[in-house]
Design an enzyme around this catalytic site. Sequence first.
Site, PDB file in Angstrom:
ATOM      1  N   LYS A  86       0.749  -1.203  -0.058  1.00 43.53           N
ATOM      2  CA  LYS A  86       0.166  -0.010  -0.104  1.00 43.53           C
ATOM      3  C   LYS A  86       0.925   1.260   0.096  1.00 43.53           C
ATOM      4  O   LYS A  86       1.890   1.401   0.747  1.00 43.53           O
ATOM      5  CB  LYS A  86      -1.021   0.005   1.054  1.00 43.53           C
ATOM      6  CG  LYS A  86      -2.106  -1.009   1.040  1.00 43.53           C
ATOM      7  CD  LYS A  86      -2.937  -1.114   2.408  1.00 43.53           C
ATOM      8  CE  LYS A  86      -3.550   0.011   2.393  1.00 43.53           C
ATOM      9  NZ  LYS A  86      -4.333   0.113   4.092  1.00 43.53           N
ATOM     10  N   ILE A  87       0.504   2.054  -1.027  1.00 45.13           N
ATOM     11  CA  ILE A  87       1.438   3.284  -1.154  1.00 45.13           C
ATOM     12  C   ILE A  87       0.423   4.687  -1.175  1.00 45.13           C
ATOM     13  O   ILE A  87      -0.588   4.531  -1.894  1.00 45.13           O
ATOM     14  CB  ILE A  87       2.261   3.388  -2.427  1.00 45.13           C
ATOM     15  CG1 ILE A  87       2.803   1.929  -2.663  1.00 45.13           C
ATOM     16  CG2 ILE A  87       3.154   4.277  -2.442  1.00 45.13           C
ATOM     17  CD1 ILE A  87       4.308   1.640  -2.458  1.00 45.13           C
TER      18      ILE A  87
END
Length: 228
Positions: A86-87
């Site tokens: 997750k960015i």
Amino acid sequence: MRILLDTANLDDIRYFNTYYPIEGVTTNPTILSKEGGDPIVQLKAIRQIIGEDKELHVQVTETEFEKIIEEARLLVDCLGINTFVKIPVTDVGLRVTKYLSDRNIGVTVTAVLTAAQAMLASNAGASYVAPYISRSENLCADGVGTVSDIAKIFNVSGTDTQILAASFKTAKEVLDVAVEGCHSATIGSGIMKMLLSHTTTDTSILGFERDWKEAFGDTTLLKLLKNK
Ligand code: E4P
């Protein structure tokens, strides 16, 4: 719509992974902070419970390009192929998304509040975009409408990027994004229970039990069948 569990609590994950058709687990730094202990031990325990085929979404904590890349690679090495990194949707986040996606590392672009952000994340090659529903609606914006816009944009472009809606406070929000064409939603255990329960279901069941008892006493269908 596919449903994932938005928690790092092992008891909840164990319970729902056994009895509910969940597709995986999502975490973020806040969610991991609630459980305490060593986050890597916790994430490995989650992977062990859900198995290698289900999705595990884990947010990076580094903020510089090179370090995020290194962190992402090590996360996937440690937690297996069905791990999505997750960015957050920032300038560096989009650059990292492009870099990792080009190298077949799945990225979930998170903290998405607008359809424009989702469009850029999709163009960068994200596997998922995670629009935040309640955080949006808390600011009088239309979180569900944003999901609807993203779904329209993705349908026109034909992108492979999927919508993984997140940050829910009510069961209705979950149903609303499903109706708008959302592919997946990640929800906490409380919302999962709310999606299932209804007072009229409960009173209906009580009525069936009462009527059966009035007519047949303590016997049950099982007892009758066994005596045949
Ligand atoms: C997904 O994992 C998101 O980080 C999460 O759903 C955010 O939820 P919150 O707004 O309830 O913190």
